[in-house]
Design an enzyme around this catalytic site. Structure first.
Site, mmCIF file in Angstrom:
data_model
loop_
_atom_site.group_PDB
_atom_site.id
_atom_site.type_symbol
_atom_site.label_atom_id
_atom_site.label_comp_id
_atom_site.label_asym_id
_atom_site.label_seq_id
_atom_site.Cartn_x
_atom_site.Cartn_y
_atom_site.Cartn_z
ATOM 1 N N ALA A 155 55.055 72.327 68.364
ATOM 2 C CA ALA A 155 56.054 71.314 68.043
ATOM 3 C C ALA A 155 56.277 70.342 69.208
ATOM 4 O O ALA A 155 55.711 70.495 70.292
ATOM 5 C CB ALA A 155 57.360 71.987 67.658
ATOM 6 N N HIS A 156 57.144 69.360 68.960
ATOM 7 C CA HIS A 156 57.386 68.292 69.935
ATOM 8 C C HIS A 156 57.953 68.815 71.255
ATOM 9 O O HIS A 156 58.760 69.732 71.288
ATOM 10 C CB HIS A 156 58.327 67.234 69.348
ATOM 11 C CG HIS A 156 59.664 67.771 68.926
ATOM 12 N ND1 HIS A 156 60.719 67.916 69.780
ATOM 13 C CD2 HIS A 156 60.098 68.198 67.709
ATOM 14 C CE1 HIS A 156 61.765 68.384 69.130
ATOM 15 N NE2 HIS A 156 61.407 68.590 67.872
ATOM 16 N N ASN A 157 57.479 68.225 72.355
ATOM 17 C CA ASN A 157 57.961 68.504 73.709
ATOM 18 C C ASN A 157 57.665 69.911 74.208
ATOM 19 O O ASN A 157 58.213 70.352 75.221
ATOM 20 C CB ASN A 157 59.456 68.222 73.833
ATOM 21 C CG ASN A 157 59.775 66.741 73.714
ATOM 22 O OD1 ASN A 157 60.095 66.266 72.611
ATOM 23 N ND2 ASN A 157 59.686 66.010 74.814
#
Length: 337
Positions: free
Chosen positions: A240-242
């Site tokens: 997922a993001h980051n």
């Protein structure tokens, strides 16, 4: 391509026992060897097959001594497994030995690419893309605007790299993988409806990263999702993001990592592991398959279960868990008394 035993021995610095002129054009398991194939024997439990294999050439350790007549030509080396792996890499490089730009394909005029590049048919490459030397992009790939792909990286058919992402040197992105799709960011309003939060960051793959087929790595909301040098991701993984994944960490298939989690270096994570967001997993951590990680994890921990806890404690507890029906019967008997 065909290779003689002499040519292979020169590559591996091995000793030939048999016919140096015998040729091979394919690879095989020792028990499935056929004429014209090359195989190897590193594990002694396969020793019986060397007397019956029909493979033309067999790579063996220098310590091997035949006890019966054999028909295969031997190449003796220090380590048969490593030598065969070296040949597999050599063979694979031969398959990747493609150059030029196939048509139809779309390459923006602002794209810059280096020497010995291969771009397969039906590939789309956007504006201001930079592609290094010896990069191989197989058919039906999508490369978005402002992407950078460094030397010797390979994108197999159907891989997608969204805008602004960075791919390092010697990376491999397998078919169907998606690098840089939007992260899962939505904000609820008073009516219970969800509005999309723009995902303005990117994904950075450092050097020597391998991404499996159909694996997805989301772009950051702000900043970058970072996959550090030497990371190996199996098929069908969701990052997922980051998220940040540390150097030389390996992760097996169907694992999901939620947003903003940081994973350390040299970790080994089994298949179907679920990891919540916004936690930190230390270095040298081992997580067994199908575990659920919902807390920070210190360096060198070995975990199993859902929610996961110490691997040794899990095994001890599982012994009692299997006996739980019997234990409950005994408890019920005591209660009746």
């Amino acid at each position: 391509m065909k290779f003689t035993a002499l040519q292979i021995a020169e590559i591996l610095e091995g000793e030939i026992i048999g016919n140096p002129d015998v040729k091979v054009s394919k690879l095989s398991k020792i028990e499935e060897g056929t004429e014209g194939s090359l195989t190897f024997m590193a594990n002694p439990k396969y020793k019986a097959h060397i007397y019956s294999t029909k493979a033309s050439i067999t790579i063996v350790n220098k310590t091997f001594e035949a006890e019966h007549a054999i028909t295969t030509t031997l190449i003796k080396v220090d380590d048969a497994y490593k030598s065969f792996s070296k040949l597999l890499e050599y063979y694979n490089q031969g398959k990747l030995n493609k150059f030029g730009v196939e048509q139809p394909s779309h390459i923006a005029k602002t794209t810059v690419y280096g020497e010995d590049v291969y771009i397969g048919a039906f590939t789309y490459i956007g504006e201001n893309v930079t592609i290094g030397d010896n990069v191989k992009i197989f058919p039906n790939c999508y490369i978005g605007d402002n992407v950078k792909i460094d030397d010797n990286s390979v994108l197999y058919a159907g891989a997608k790299v969204y805008s602004d992402c960075v791919i390092g040197k010697n990376c491999v992105i397998n078919s169907g993988a998606i690098i840089g799709a939007d992260g899962f960011g939505f904000s609820p309003n008073d009516k219970g409806e969800y509005a999309k939060v723009p995902q303005t960051g990117n994904v950075i793959l450092e050097d020597y990263v391998d991404i499996g087929a159909a694996t997805t790595i989301d772009r950051a909301t702000l900043g970058s999702t970072k996959i550090r040098k030497g990371v190996k991701l199996d098929n069908q993984i969701q990052v997922a993001h980051n998220v940040e994944i540390g150097r030389n960490t390996v992760i097996a298939a169907q694992t999901g990592i939620a947003g903003s989690t940081k994973i350390g270096e040299n970790c080994i994570i089994g298949g179907q592991v679920g990891i919540v967001g916004h936690i930190i997993i230390g270095n040298n951590v081992k997580i067994q398959a199908q575990s659920g990680i919902g807390r920070n994890v210190k360096d060198d921990e070995v975990l199993q279960g859902s929610p996961a806890f110490a691997y040794a404690d899990y095994n001890k507890s599982y012994v009692y868990f299997k006996k739980l029906p019997k234990i409950m019967k005994e408890i019920n008997k005591i209660d009746k008394k």
